[in-house]
Structures are given as C-alpha cells and as structure tokens.
Design a protein around this motif. Structure first.
Motif, PDB file in Angstrom:
ATOM      1  N   ALA A  91      44.384 -15.333-102.557  1.00 16.59           N
ATOM      2  CA  ALA A  91      44.896 -16.536-103.210  1.00 16.59           C
ATOM      3  C   ALA A  91      45.917 -16.174-104.286  1.00 16.59           C
ATOM      4  O   ALA A  91      46.957 -16.836-104.422  1.00 16.59           O
ATOM      5  CB  ALA A  91      43.740 -17.331-103.813  1.00 16.59           C
ATOM      6  N   SER A  95      50.010 -17.061-104.275  1.00 17.25           N
ATOM      7  CA  SER A  95      50.649 -17.803-105.363  1.00 17.25           C
ATOM      8  C   SER A  95      51.877 -17.083-105.900  1.00 17.25           C
ATOM      9  O   SER A  95      52.724 -17.694-106.552  1.00 17.25           O
ATOM     10  CB  SER A  95      49.649 -18.044-106.497  1.00 17.25           C
ATOM     11  OG  SER A  95      49.305 -16.828-107.135  1.00 17.25           O
ATOM     12  N   SER A 157      40.373 -24.051 -97.694  1.00 19.18           N
ATOM     13  CA  SER A 157      41.195 -24.161 -98.899  1.00 19.18           C
ATOM     14  C   SER A 157      42.162 -22.989 -99.006  1.00 19.18           C
ATOM     15  O   SER A 157      43.302 -23.150 -99.458  1.00 19.18           O
ATOM     16  CB  SER A 157      40.306 -24.241-100.143  1.00 19.18           C
ATOM     17  OG  SER A 157      39.544 -23.062-100.300  1.00 19.18           O
ATOM     18  N   LEU A 158      41.724 -21.802 -98.566  1.00 18.99           N
ATOM     19  CA  LEU A 158      42.622 -20.647 -98.561  1.00 18.99           C
ATOM     20  C   LEU A 158      43.738 -20.854 -97.542  1.00 18.99           C
ATOM     21  O   LEU A 158      44.908 -20.534 -97.801  1.00 18.99           O
ATOM     22  CB  LEU A 158      41.823 -19.383 -98.242  1.00 18.99           C
ATOM     23  CG  LEU A 158      42.473 -18.036 -98.560  1.00 18.99           C
ATOM     24  CD1 LEU A 158      42.903 -17.962-100.017  1.00 18.99           C
ATOM     25  CD2 LEU A 158      41.520 -16.894 -98.229  1.00 18.99           C
ATOM     26  N   ARG A 161      46.222 -23.383 -98.937  1.00 18.28           N
ATOM     27  CA  ARG A 161      47.102 -22.759 -99.924  1.00 18.28           C
ATOM     28  C   ARG A 161      48.237 -22.010 -99.225  1.00 18.28           C
ATOM     29  O   ARG A 161      49.401 -22.096 -99.620  1.00 18.28           O
ATOM     30  CB  ARG A 161      46.306 -21.803-100.811  1.00 18.28           C
ATOM     31  CG  ARG A 161      47.137 -21.116-101.890  1.00 18.28           C
ATOM     32  CD  ARG A 161      46.308 -20.051-102.587  1.00 18.28           C
ATOM     33  NE  ARG A 161      45.223 -20.615-103.359  1.00 18.28           N
ATOM     34  CZ  ARG A 161      45.293 -20.898-104.658  1.00 18.28           C
ATOM     35  NH1 ARG A 161      46.415 -20.664-105.323  1.00 18.28           N
ATOM     36  NH2 ARG A 161      44.258 -21.394-105.293  1.00 18.28           N
ATOM     37  N   SER A 164      50.737 -24.458 -97.755  1.00 21.49           N
ATOM     38  CA  SER A 164      51.546 -25.078 -98.802  1.00 21.49           C
ATOM     39  C   SER A 164      52.634 -24.131 -99.290  1.00 21.49           C
ATOM     40  O   SER A 164      53.794 -24.525 -99.464  1.00 21.49           O
ATOM     41  CB  SER A 164      50.642 -25.497 -99.967  1.00 21.49           C
ATOM     42  OG  SER A 164      51.399 -26.001-101.044  1.00 21.49           O
ATOM     43  N   VAL A 165      52.266 -22.860 -99.499  1.00 20.14           N
ATOM     44  CA  VAL A 165      53.235 -21.882 -99.991  1.00 20.14           C
ATOM     45  C   VAL A 165      54.353 -21.668 -98.980  1.00 20.14           C
ATOM     46  O   VAL A 165      55.540 -21.683 -99.325  1.00 20.14           O
ATOM     47  CB  VAL A 165      52.526 -20.553-100.315  1.00 20.14           C
ATOM     48  CG1 VAL A 165      53.544 -19.441-100.535  1.00 20.14           C
ATOM     49  CG2 VAL A 165      51.647 -20.703-101.543  1.00 20.14           C
TER      50      VAL A 165
END
Length: 228
Positions: A91, A95, A157-158, A161, A164-165
């Motif tokens: 994660a 990010s 959720s991972l 993420r 989304s990235v």
C-alpha cells in the motif's frame, strides 16, 4: 500488441485498462506481457508479492531463463521489479507511484520555505509515469497469513488502491494470481473463528477487472469477461 507468450507462440491480447490472469499460468507470463507491451519510452513496474528468496518461482528466475537477445535486453531496461514484503508495504509503495509536473513548483508545506523545498519530491517518480503496473501473486499476502485481522475486504481494498493509482497515472494494470481461485477469507472477524463466514475472493475480484483470463481448465487461457 501485447501477449502472455513469447512472439509467435500464443494469441495476442486486446487493449485493456485492467487484466486479471489466474490459475496455473506459465511462470514467464508476467515477463512476456511486460516485454511485449507497446511504447518503450515509458517504464513498467512489477510488484512481486511473493518472497524474494523464493527463487524457484521468482520473476528474476524467469527473467534469467529468457533468451536475452540484444532487443530483449534493451526492453528489460525499462522494467523495475519491487518486492514489498507485506500488504502494508505494498500500500505504501502504491501511494508513492505518483507523477508530478517538475516544471511547476512542488506545493510548499506550512513549515517549508522556498530555500528548503526542492522543485519536486525525491520520493516520487518523475514523469513520464509507468505505462503498465503488474502485481504478481497478491494472494500471497493472505494465504497462511500471520495477520489474523485479514478479511476479504483486505484483499479488495488493496486492489482498489492499485486501480485508483494506475487510473490517475493513465497506466494499465495486470494482476497475476495463480491461487486466487482457491482463496477464501472471512467476511468479518468474530471472536470465535469457527463462526466466521468464509467468502470466495475471486468472484468479487472479477467485478473490478475489465479482462479476466483463467488458466485453470487448460494450458491456454479462457476469456471470462471483457468490456470494450
């Protein structure tokens, strides 16, 4: 066009923004995809969730097994392989995959001054951003996990993420997960583990993905889902 197989040894893939490859796929498939992906001016990032020491099935072992001609050697220069050891590290690494415009000043923090803040953060990737992000064996974080707090939402959720990235970066994403068909995780945690209801992760995962290929039934992938 991109392919999971060496040149002239398998079908080509349609264009995709997100791809899931599951089942017992050949170990070189992620590298074949990376090497065949168009636009050599942008990098390809591979996030390997399995242990770096597991050299028998590692991406580096597959890379060493390729016939490295001059052309392939040049293509591998744009590949960057990372081994985040836990889901939390994954994660954090996701990010950091952000692209900023180095021609514009980086926004100052309240305590910064123009003399102490550089034009861009050295902890972020410089443009151009990656063309493709490959996530290799995401379920490895949750199979025989030492973290009892993991639920099906931990995996999803991972994944969300990562999606989304890559969407913000304008990059495609490919998830290779040989064991996700057999991965079942609690919907929610209970003080009594025997009362926890387990949920298959693969059907939920497929709802997020544009193109799904499954090697479970044969040596060639079967197409499960595709939206154009």
């Amino acid at each position: 066009m991109a392919s999971l197989f060496p040149p002239n040894h398998g079908p080509l893939l349609p264009n995709f923004s997100s791809l899931l490859v599951k089942g017992p796929y050949p170990s070189a498939c992620p590298l074949n995809l990376a090497l065949s992906f168009p636009n050599p001016d942008r990098s390809i990032i591979i996030l390997a969730c399995s242990s770096r020491e597991n050299s028998g099935n590692s991406l580096r072992a597959s890379l060493q097994g390729l016939k490295l001609t001059g052309k392939i050697s040049a293509q591998t220069e744009r590949m960057k392989i990372f081994y985040p050891p836990t889901a939390a590290h994954m994660a954090l690494l996701l990010s950091s995959l952000q692209v900023i415009d180095t021609d514009k000043p980086f926004p100052f923090a309240v305590h910064d001054t123009p003399t102490t803040n550089s034009a861009y953060s050295p902890h972020l990737l410089k443009p151009p951003g990656p063309l493709l992000v490959i996530i290799h064996e995401l379920s490895a974080y949750f199979i025989n996990s030492t973290q009892p707090s993991s639920t099906s939402s931990s995996y999803l959720s991972l994944l969300a993420r990562a999606l989304s990235v890559t969407s913000r970066l304008g990059a495609s994403i490919a998830i290779f997960d040989a064991h996700v068909n057999h991965l079942k995780m609690p919907v929610h945690l209970d003080s009594n583990p025997h009362l926890e209801r387990l949920q298959a992760v693969a059907p939920l995962l497929e709802n997020y993905i544009e193109l799904v290929l499954d090697f479970s039934d044969s040596n060639q992938p079967s197409r499960k889902n595709m939206f154009n």
